[in-house]
Write a protein that holds these residues in place. Sequence first.
Motif, PDB file in Angstrom:
ATOM      1  N   LEU A  28     -18.649   6.892   2.244  1.00 20.83           N
ATOM      2  CA  LEU A  28     -17.954   6.485   1.029  1.00 20.83           C
ATOM      3  C   LEU A  28     -18.856   5.595   0.185  1.00 20.83           C
ATOM      4  N   THR A  29     -18.914   5.880  -1.108  1.00 18.49           N
ATOM      5  CA  THR A  29     -19.661   5.037  -2.045  1.00 18.49           C
ATOM      6  C   THR A  29     -18.731   4.601  -3.169  1.00 18.49           C
ATOM      7  N   ILE A  30     -18.712   3.318  -3.446  1.00 22.90           N
ATOM      8  CA  ILE A  30     -17.924   2.774  -4.550  1.00 22.90           C
ATOM      9  C   ILE A  30     -18.886   2.074  -5.497  1.00 22.90           C
ATOM     10  N   GLU A  31     -18.956   2.580  -6.707  1.00 21.31           N
ATOM     11  CA  GLU A  31     -19.910   2.073  -7.679  1.00 21.31           C
ATOM     12  C   GLU A  31     -19.363   0.838  -8.385  1.00 21.31           C
ATOM     13  N   GLN A  32     -20.258   0.093  -8.973  1.00 17.26           N
ATOM     14  CA  GLN A  32     -19.851  -1.101  -9.697  1.00 17.26           C
ATOM     15  C   GLN A  32     -18.895  -0.725 -10.825  1.00 17.26           C
ATOM     16  N   GLY A  33     -17.855  -1.530 -10.984  1.00 14.24           N
ATOM     17  CA  GLY A  33     -16.908  -1.320 -12.067  1.00 14.24           C
ATOM     18  C   GLY A  33     -15.832  -0.286 -11.815  1.00 14.24           C
ATOM     19  N   GLU A  34     -15.767   0.282 -10.618  1.00 16.45           N
ATOM     20  CA  GLU A  34     -14.717   1.267 -10.337  1.00 16.45           C
ATOM     21  C   GLU A  34     -13.390   0.574 -10.019  1.00 16.45           C
ATOM     22  N   PHE A  35     -12.312   1.330 -10.182  1.00 15.23           N
ATOM     23  CA  PHE A  35     -10.964   0.910  -9.796  1.00 15.23           C
ATOM     24  C   PHE A  35     -10.472   1.986  -8.842  1.00 15.23           C
ATOM     25  N   VAL A  36     -10.279   1.605  -7.572  1.00 19.72           N
ATOM     26  CA  VAL A  36     -10.001   2.575  -6.514  1.00 19.72           C
ATOM     27  C   VAL A  36      -8.713   2.204  -5.791  1.00 19.72           C
ATOM     28  N   PHE A  37      -7.838   3.200  -5.603  1.00 25.69           N
ATOM     29  CA  PHE A  37      -6.651   3.033  -4.772  1.00 25.69           C
ATOM     30  C   PHE A  37      -6.900   3.678  -3.412  1.00 25.69           C
ATOM     31  N   LEU A 183      -2.957  -6.757 -15.357  1.00 24.74           N
ATOM     32  CA  LEU A 183      -4.011  -7.741 -15.109  1.00 24.74           C
ATOM     33  C   LEU A 183      -5.229  -7.074 -14.475  1.00 24.74           C
ATOM     34  N   PHE A 184      -5.002  -6.209 -13.476  1.00 22.68           N
ATOM     35  CA  PHE A 184      -6.111  -5.517 -12.828  1.00 22.68           C
ATOM     36  C   PHE A 184      -6.860  -4.635 -13.829  1.00 22.68           C
ATOM     37  N   HIS A 185      -6.095  -4.003 -14.716  1.00 26.05           N
ATOM     38  CA  HIS A 185      -6.710  -3.165 -15.745  1.00 26.05           C
ATOM     39  C   HIS A 185      -7.657  -3.995 -16.614  1.00 26.05           C
ATOM     40  N   VAL A 186      -7.198  -5.164 -17.045  1.00 22.75           N
ATOM     41  CA  VAL A 186      -8.022  -6.030 -17.900  1.00 22.75           C
ATOM     42  C   VAL A 186      -9.258  -6.514 -17.137  1.00 22.75           C
ATOM     43  N   LEU A 187      -9.075  -6.959 -15.889  1.00 23.35           N
ATOM     44  CA  LEU A 187     -10.204  -7.402 -15.078  1.00 23.35           C
ATOM     45  C   LEU A 187     -11.223  -6.284 -14.904  1.00 23.35           C
ATOM     46  N   ASN A 188     -10.722  -5.078 -14.640  1.00 20.05           N
ATOM     47  CA  ASN A 188     -11.606  -3.932 -14.457  1.00 20.05           C
ATOM     48  C   ASN A 188     -12.373  -3.610 -15.734  1.00 20.05           C
ATOM     49  N   GLN A 189     -11.699  -3.729 -16.885  1.00 17.53           N
ATOM     50  CA  GLN A 189     -12.368  -3.477 -18.154  1.00 17.53           C
ATOM     51  C   GLN A 189     -13.497  -4.480 -18.405  1.00 17.53           C
ATOM     52  N   HIS A 190     -13.399  -5.652 -17.786  1.00 16.36           N
ATOM     53  CA  HIS A 190     -14.449  -6.658 -17.918  1.00 16.36           C
ATOM     54  C   HIS A 190     -15.479  -6.573 -16.795  1.00 16.36           C
ATOM     55  N   GLY A 191     -15.414  -5.494 -16.004  1.00 15.39           N
ATOM     56  CA  GLY A 191     -16.464  -5.227 -15.027  1.00 15.39           C
ATOM     57  C   GLY A 191     -16.137  -5.484 -13.581  1.00 15.39           C
ATOM     58  N   THR A 192     -14.963  -6.033 -13.271  1.00 17.11           N
ATOM     59  CA  THR A 192     -14.608  -6.303 -11.877  1.00 17.11           C
ATOM     60  C   THR A 192     -14.298  -5.005 -11.139  1.00 17.11           C
ATOM     61  N   THR A 193     -14.927  -4.808 -10.003  1.00 15.68           N
ATOM     62  CA  THR A 193     -14.609  -3.677  -9.130  1.00 15.68           C
ATOM     63  C   THR A 193     -13.333  -4.003  -8.366  1.00 15.68           C
ATOM     64  N   ILE A 194     -12.367  -3.086  -8.369  1.00 13.50           N
ATOM     65  CA  ILE A 194     -11.088  -3.315  -7.696  1.00 13.50           C
ATOM     66  C   ILE A 194     -10.840  -2.201  -6.694  1.00 13.50           C
ATOM     67  N   ILE A 195     -10.608  -2.600  -5.443  1.00 12.13           N
ATOM     68  CA  ILE A 195     -10.295  -1.656  -4.372  1.00 12.13           C
ATOM     69  C   ILE A 195      -8.971  -2.108  -3.771  1.00 12.13           C
ATOM     70  N   MET A 196      -7.952  -1.275  -3.905  1.00  7.69           N
ATOM     71  CA  MET A 196      -6.583  -1.715  -3.618  1.00  7.69           C
ATOM     72  C   MET A 196      -5.859  -0.732  -2.706  1.00  7.69           C
ATOM     73  N   ALA A 197      -5.436  -1.217  -1.541  1.00  8.89           N
ATOM     74  CA  ALA A 197      -4.581  -0.429  -0.656  1.00  8.89           C
ATOM     75  C   ALA A 197      -3.133  -0.670  -1.051  1.00  8.89           C
ATOM     76  N   THR A 198      -2.392   0.395  -1.309  1.00  4.82           N
ATOM     77  CA  THR A 198      -1.014   0.219  -1.774  1.00  4.82           C
ATOM     78  C   THR A 198      -0.175   1.454  -1.474  1.00  4.82           C
ATOM     79  N   HIS A 199       1.150   1.208  -1.326  1.00  8.47           N
ATOM     80  CA  HIS A 199       2.131   2.287  -1.215  1.00  8.47           C
ATOM     81  C   HIS A 199       2.923   2.452  -2.504  1.00  8.47           C
ATOM     82  N   ALA A 200       2.529   1.742  -3.548  1.00  5.97           N
ATOM     83  CA  ALA A 200       3.262   1.783  -4.821  1.00  5.97           C
ATOM     84  C   ALA A 200       2.901   3.071  -5.573  1.00  5.97           C
ATOM     85  N   SER A 201       3.463   4.189  -5.115  1.00  4.93           N
ATOM     86  CA  SER A 201       3.071   5.510  -5.625  1.00  4.93           C
ATOM     87  C   SER A 201       3.298   5.658  -7.121  1.00  4.93           C
ATOM     88  N   ARG A 202       4.382   5.086  -7.625  1.00  5.31           N
ATOM     89  CA  ARG A 202       4.687   5.219  -9.052  1.00  5.31           C
ATOM     90  C   ARG A 202       3.561   4.663  -9.906  1.00  5.31           C
TER      91      ARG A 202
END
Length: 247
Positions: A28-37, A183-202
């Motif tokens: 698995l590779t996660i690049e800088q600035g990605e938003f991953v569920f 909030l995560f969307h805004v942080l990601n737009q400013h370059g933060t990589t976000i990797i989030m485990a969640t069951h919030a399917s909606r």
Amino acid sequence: MPELRLEGVSKYYKVDRRKRMAVQDIDLTIEQGEFVFLNGSSGAGKSTILRLLGGDLTPDKGAAYLDNVNMNRYFGPFRYRLRRTFGYVWQDTRLIRKRTIYDNLYLAAQSGGLRSASDAAVEKALSLVGMLDVQKNYPGELSIGQVRRVELARALVCSPPILLIDELTANLDDDSIWDLMQLFHVLNQHGTTIIMATHASRYVNIMRRRVITLVDGRLAGDVRNGRYAQTKTKKITFQKKRGKIKR
């Protein structure tokens, strides 16, 4: 900004004197600035993957890399870089119950090297999650949902380039979840990589980000602009999109 990579990673736990596979043969590779569920049923290996990516666990097989450096080589003073690189929100609370919320975040800011800027960092982090008014409270005085928001604030206090988030949405109402996704969307737009485990399917389906699905400790799907638990793997060039999310 750092890149994360797992190469042929497997991790086992001992249960009743027997080895139990947590994850197996993960590439698995996660690049800088990605938003991953990260999706998958309970026990699929989501938390283990997060801990491996953050250097909190050592693989039994394979290797985990931060910017092409094996994280096993980060020892002694070099572990300091890992603390500054990652903001963690785990399933189990890590707040010190006998310390106020302010003290909990202040200690995190100090250990992250902020020193004189710690006061401002604490206020900024609590403001981001809408919890500025609980600074003098103790964790036991807050609801579970409030505690989870405070734990996110603590993860944000040093403005880390990577956020690792484990089931943060489990005890939050819909409005709170949506506010955090914004909030995560805004942080990601400013370059933060976000990797989030969640069951919030909606919300995974609304966000349409990269979706990695685990089944029994193995990688079952990796889809760009994906939906919850989507297992069909597509090879699509990743392009960051700018602008606000429309609900």
